[in-house]
Design an enzyme around this catalytic site. Structure first.
Site, PDB file in Angstrom:
ATOM      1  CG  ASP A 186      -2.045   0.798   0.687  1.00  0.00           C
ATOM      2  OD1 ASP A 186      -2.272   1.672   0.101  1.00  0.00           O
ATOM      3  OD2 ASP A 186      -2.661   1.684   1.966  1.00  0.00           O
ATOM      4  CE  LYS A 189      -0.917   3.338  -4.118  1.00  0.00           C
ATOM      5  NZ  LYS A 189      -1.203   2.190  -2.972  1.00  0.00           N
ATOM      6  CG  ASP A 214      -5.238  -0.341  -1.206  1.00  0.00           C
ATOM      7  OD1 ASP A 214      -6.312  -0.644  -1.661  1.00  0.00           O
ATOM      8  OD2 ASP A 214      -5.838   0.490  -0.373  1.00  0.00           O
ATOM      9  CG  ASN A 215      -4.930   2.736  -3.240  1.00  0.00           C
ATOM     10  OD1 ASN A 215      -4.160   2.853  -2.282  1.00  0.00           O
ATOM     11  ND2 ASN A 215      -6.087   2.515  -3.093  1.00  0.00           N
ATOM     12  CD  GLU A 244      -8.199   4.844  -0.154  1.00  0.00           C
ATOM     13  OE1 GLU A 244      -9.025   3.627  -0.768  1.00  0.00           O
ATOM     14  OE2 GLU A 244      -6.989   4.788  -0.113  1.00  0.00           O
TER      15      GLU A 244
END
Length: 259
Positions: A186, A189, A214-215, A244
């Site tokens: 997380d 990226k 995540d993401n 989120e």
């Protein structure tokens, strides 16, 4: 003149409503608004950073030593006071499910930020388990340590400050850990893929290690997804969700290392 003023007011109101809707439903708009305009404005007005404002809210409104309350209090801050890029409540339920299913003895988190996900995962770990979280920004790490201590998890969760490329090769000797049972990605990226390959090279993954990223949709990690989905080293599963504290599409990718 009155007509012109009224027309301008209507136009501004419609523009505001359009922007508000975009920020709620479009990931690029949400990140541009929250991580650029609003954060900088709040920093200027308050003289504090967003992590510092989050910590202040937690200390005022949270219950010390209650990790569940800490998670709920941070979610309330991010949902009603000021957005922050934690994994959040919706995707957090997926993280909880993966942690409980995996039952890891050792967890590595890449990207601590304010400590929300470390607390979220740490509260579910069995006694004697360890969670190591890496954060490059010393100011973020300082806040995260206070958040983790406030939750009563500072004996189970350890924050290491430095870049992932610097720290990952040191983890075996530094922590006396052979491999990790679970990795939560997380952080930046663009670092997901090179750091995953670095974890492989350093022998920190074992057969069955679970990587949860995540993401992967917003902001997105296309090179990482292409790798874990096409490599025979991994068995991957996608969990669609939302960014989120918004309604913008996002998701998590669970990849089991097959060796």
């Amino acid at each position: 003149m009155l007509y012109v003023a009224a027309a301008v007011l209507v136009a501004l109101t419609l523009a505001f409503l359009l922007v508000r809707q975009k920020v709620r439903t479009d990931g690029k708009w949400a990140l541009w608004w929250h991580d650029n305009l609003n954060e900088r404005f709040q920093d200027f007005v308050t003289g504090r950073t967003r992590p510092e404002r989050l910590l202040q809210y937690l200390q005022k409104n949270g219950t010390r030593g209650d990790a569940n309350n800490v998670v709920d209090t941070i979610d309330r801050f991010c949902g009603t006071v000021e957005w922050a890029m934690n994994v959040g409540g919706e995707k957090g339920k997926i993280v909880d499910k993966v942690v409980l299913e995996t039952n890891p003895g050792t967890v590595l988190e890449l990207g601590t930020y304010c400590g929300y996900s470390a607390v979220r995962m740490g509260r579910l770990l069995a006694p004697g388990s360890r969670l190591i979280t890496l954060e490059m920004n010393p100011a973020y790490a300082k806040v995260a340590k206070e958040v983790i201590a406030f939750a009563g998890l500072d004996k189970q969760v350890e924050v290491l400050v430095g870049s992932t490329t610097e720290l990952i090769p040191q983890l075996k000797k530094k922590l006396d850990i052979d491999t990790f049972d679970m990795i939560f990605l997380d952080h930046w990226k663009q670092s997901y893929l090179p750091d995953t390959k670095l974890l492989e090279e350093c022998g920190l993954l074992r057969k069955g290690t679970v990587l949860l990223a995540d993401n992967v949709i917003c902001p997105g990690t296309p090179d990482y997804l292409q790798y874990v989905r096409s490599s025979p080293k991994y068995l991957s599963q996608h969990f669609p969700s939302v960014l989120e504290y918004t309604n913008a599409p996002d998701g998590l990718e669970k990849s089991v290392y097959l060796g």
